[in-house]
Motif scaffolding. Structure first.
Motif, PDB file in Angstrom:
ATOM      1  N   LEU A   1       0.848  -1.177   0.000  1.00 26.22           N
ATOM      2  CA  LEU A   1       0.000   0.000   0.000  1.00 26.22           C
ATOM      3  C   LEU A   1       0.892   1.237   0.000  1.00 26.22           C
ATOM      4  N   PRO A   2       0.338   2.399  -0.353  1.00 23.90           N
ATOM      5  CA  PRO A   2       1.195   3.583  -0.504  1.00 23.90           C
ATOM      6  C   PRO A   2       1.597   4.262   0.799  1.00 23.90           C
ATOM      7  N   TRP A   3       1.269   3.674   1.958  1.00 27.37           N
ATOM      8  CA  TRP A   3       1.742   4.194   3.238  1.00 27.37           C
ATOM      9  C   TRP A   3       2.131   3.043   4.155  1.00 27.37           C
ATOM     10  N   THR A   4       3.045   3.327   5.061  1.00 28.51           N
ATOM     11  CA  THR A   4       3.227   2.485   6.235  1.00 28.51           C
ATOM     12  C   THR A   4       2.691   3.255   7.437  1.00 28.51           C
ATOM     13  N   VAL A   5       2.218   2.514   8.428  1.00 26.52           N
ATOM     14  CA  VAL A   5       1.651   3.120   9.632  1.00 26.52           C
ATOM     15  C   VAL A   5       2.427   2.608  10.835  1.00 26.52           C
ATOM     16  N   ASP A   6       2.897   3.532  11.658  1.00 29.86           N
ATOM     17  CA  ASP A   6       3.630   3.167  12.873  1.00 29.86           C
ATOM     18  C   ASP A   6       2.921   3.813  14.062  1.00 29.86           C
ATOM     19  N   ILE A   7       2.551   3.003  15.049  1.00 29.89           N
ATOM     20  CA  ILE A   7       1.798   3.495  16.203  1.00 29.89           C
ATOM     21  C   ILE A   7       2.611   3.246  17.471  1.00 29.89           C
ATOM     22  N   SER A   8       2.738   4.282  18.297  1.00 27.15           N
ATOM     23  CA  SER A   8       3.421   4.147  19.584  1.00 27.15           C
ATOM     24  C   SER A   8       2.575   4.807  20.670  1.00 27.15           C
ATOM     25  N   TYR A   9       2.949   4.564  21.935  1.00 30.09           N
ATOM     26  CA  TYR A   9       2.096   4.957  23.057  1.00 30.09           C
ATOM     27  C   TYR A   9       2.921   5.568  24.182  1.00 30.09           C
ATOM     28  N   LYS A  10       2.246   6.441  24.944  1.00 25.96           N
ATOM     29  CA  LYS A  10       2.816   6.993  26.164  1.00 25.96           C
ATOM     30  C   LYS A  10       1.740   7.000  27.244  1.00 25.96           C
ATOM     31  N   LEU A  11       2.169   6.826  28.476  1.00 25.41           N
ATOM     32  CA  LEU A  11       1.288   6.967  29.635  1.00 25.41           C
ATOM     33  C   LEU A  11       1.885   8.032  30.534  1.00 25.41           C
ATOM     34  N   ASN A  12       1.167   9.130  30.692  1.00 25.06           N
ATOM     35  CA  ASN A  12       1.645  10.272  31.479  1.00 25.06           C
ATOM     36  C   ASN A  12       3.024  10.737  31.005  1.00 25.06           C
ATOM     37  N   GLY A  13       3.208  10.742  29.666  1.00 27.41           N
ATOM     38  CA  GLY A  13       4.433  11.243  29.065  1.00 27.41           C
ATOM     39  C   GLY A  13       5.564  10.245  28.963  1.00 27.41           C
ATOM     40  N   VAL A  14       5.365   9.032  29.463  1.00 29.18           N
ATOM     41  CA  VAL A  14       6.420   8.011  29.462  1.00 29.18           C
ATOM     42  C   VAL A  14       6.073   6.947  28.421  1.00 29.18           C
ATOM     43  N   PRO A  15       7.015   6.574  27.518  1.00 31.31           N
ATOM     44  CA  PRO A  15       6.725   5.532  26.534  1.00 31.31           C
ATOM     45  C   PRO A  15       6.207   4.262  27.199  1.00 31.31           C
ATOM     46  N   ALA A  16       5.200   3.653  26.567  1.00 34.26           N
ATOM     47  CA  ALA A  16       4.561   2.473  27.147  1.00 34.26           C
ATOM     48  C   ALA A  16       4.243   1.471  26.052  1.00 34.26           C
ATOM     49  N   GLN A  17       4.098   0.207  26.451  1.00 35.66           N
ATOM     50  CA  GLN A  17       3.668  -0.847  25.551  1.00 35.66           C
ATOM     51  C   GLN A  17       2.145  -0.902  25.549  1.00 35.66           C
ATOM     52  N   ALA A  18       1.570  -1.067  24.366  1.00 34.65           N
ATOM     53  CA  ALA A  18       0.113  -1.085  24.252  1.00 34.65           C
ATOM     54  C   ALA A  18      -0.517  -2.155  25.137  1.00 34.65           C
ATOM     55  N   GLU A  19       0.134  -3.313  25.215  1.00 37.64           N
ATOM     56  CA  GLU A  19      -0.430  -4.436  25.958  1.00 37.64           C
ATOM     57  C   GLU A  19      -0.564  -4.144  27.447  1.00 37.64           C
ATOM     58  N   ASN A  20       0.163  -3.136  27.946  1.00 35.81           N
ATOM     59  CA  ASN A  20       0.159  -2.837  29.377  1.00 35.81           C
ATOM     60  C   ASN A  20      -0.769  -1.686  29.748  1.00 35.81           C
ATOM     61  N   LEU A  21      -1.522  -1.155  28.783  1.00 41.35           N
ATOM     62  CA  LEU A  21      -2.305   0.049  29.043  1.00 41.35           C
ATOM     63  C   LEU A  21      -3.732  -0.215  29.506  1.00 41.35           C
ATOM     64  N   ALA A  22      -4.231  -1.429  29.354  1.00 43.34           N
ATOM     65  CA  ALA A  22      -5.607  -1.708  29.763  1.00 43.34           C
ATOM     66  C   ALA A  22      -5.793  -1.402  31.241  1.00 43.34           C
ATOM     67  N   GLY A  23      -6.791  -0.560  31.540  1.00 37.85           N
ATOM     68  CA  GLY A  23      -7.088  -0.211  32.921  1.00 37.85           C
ATOM     69  C   GLY A  23      -6.195   0.858  33.503  1.00 37.85           C
ATOM     70  N   ALA A  24      -5.297   1.452  32.688  1.00 38.76           N
ATOM     71  CA  ALA A  24      -4.358   2.454  33.192  1.00 38.76           C
ATOM     72  C   ALA A  24      -5.080   3.729  33.604  1.00 38.76           C
ATOM     73  N   SER A  25      -4.478   4.461  34.539  1.00 38.81           N
ATOM     74  CA  SER A  25      -5.020   5.730  35.013  1.00 38.81           C
ATOM     75  C   SER A  25      -4.071   6.853  34.621  1.00 38.81           C
ATOM     76  N   GLY A  26      -4.629   7.924  34.047  1.00 33.93           N
ATOM     77  CA  GLY A  26      -3.814   9.066  33.655  1.00 33.93           C
ATOM     78  C   GLY A  26      -4.083   9.466  32.220  1.00 33.93           C
ATOM     79  N   MET A  27      -3.067  10.051  31.577  1.00 32.12           N
ATOM     80  CA  MET A  27      -3.186  10.507  30.192  1.00 32.12           C
ATOM     81  C   MET A  27      -2.481   9.524  29.267  1.00 32.12           C
ATOM     82  N   VAL A  28      -3.256   8.872  28.416  1.00 28.24           N
ATOM     83  CA  VAL A  28      -2.707   7.951  27.425  1.00 28.24           C
ATOM     84  C   VAL A  28      -2.579   8.698  26.102  1.00 28.24           C
ATOM     85  N   GLU A  29      -1.385   8.682  25.533  1.00 22.41           N
ATOM     86  CA  GLU A  29      -1.145   9.335  24.241  1.00 22.41           C
ATOM     87  C   GLU A  29      -0.855   8.276  23.191  1.00 22.41           C
ATOM     88  N   ILE A  30      -1.582   8.354  22.080  1.00 23.01           N
ATOM     89  CA  ILE A  30      -1.378   7.448  20.952  1.00 23.01           C
ATOM     90  C   ILE A  30      -0.802   8.268  19.804  1.00 23.01           C
TER      91      ILE A  30
END
Length: 217
Positions: free
Chosen positions: A113-142
């Protein structure tokens, strides 16, 4: 309770307008089709599944043939069954009027396809793994980064529009911010949608405030 849906983090739809890919006689009016590709991504942007909906302006034609390699074909307009072979699919006995719609599932996800998509995550400004975010408290950034692919077909690069979308359950989250996105309230859910034109490289951001983070599929 883990509220993160495992099958997809985001839904991506790429839409393109195409000239005829169908077989018609030389003297007949041209059959024209447009295609909408709907793909599910995993947490990090890898395509997991894909369906393509095709809309055909028949222009008097009663038979169309599509030479793609598909595992499944669905007629979305009438009861006419698709004739599937090793070389593609044919619909015969159409009324030749208006628009005809059908859905196909490619056998392979390897077509570039004509694009690649790369997705990363942060929890309260700190890089995080998506699998660990379920139920997290704070600001989740995608953070979603889309990059044009140079070694794909010129036709795709010049004609495909990209939409990246997801839904957020506001009964389980507190706030959502997505600069540059279209946000639509749907009852207790908010739909977030970003768009890119052919050849564009873009960064999209979604920030979700939550005391028990959940992101719908």
């Amino acid at each position: 309770m883990r509220n993160w849906k495992r099958n997809t983090a985001l839904a991506m739809a790429a839409v393109m307008t195409a000239s005829s890919i169908f077989s018609v006689s030389a003297a007949a009016p041209e059959v024209v089709t447009d295609e909408a590709l709907y793909g599910n991504l995993d947490y990090y942007g890898t395509m997991k599944s894909m369906n393509i909906v095709k809309g055909v302006s028949l222009n008097g034609q009663t038979q169309i043939s599509d030479y793609g390699d598909y595992s499944e074909v669905k007629n979305m307009t009438s009861d006419i069954a698709p004739q599937i072979s090793t070389t593609g699919v044919t619909f015969d006995g159409l009324d030749g009027k208006g628009r005809f719609y059908y859905q196909v599932t490619p056998k392979s996800l390897e077509e570039k396809l004509p694009w690649t998509v790369d997705i990363s995550y942060k929890l309260n400004g700190v890089p995080a793994q998506a699998e660990n975010l379920a139920g997290a408290s704070g600001m989740v950034e995608i953070d979603i980064h889309i990059t044009p692919v140079q070694d794909t077909a010129d036709y795709l690069k010049n004609n495909m529009l990209l939409t990246v979308a997801t839904t957020i359950d506001m009964t389980k989250n507190l706030s959502v911010e997505a600069p540059g996105a279209q946000i639509q309230a749907l009852g207790g859910t908010e739909a977030v949608m970003f768009a890119a034109l052919p050849g564009e490289e873009k960064d999209f951001v979604i920030r979700i405030g939550s005391d028990q983070f959940s992101l719908d599929a």
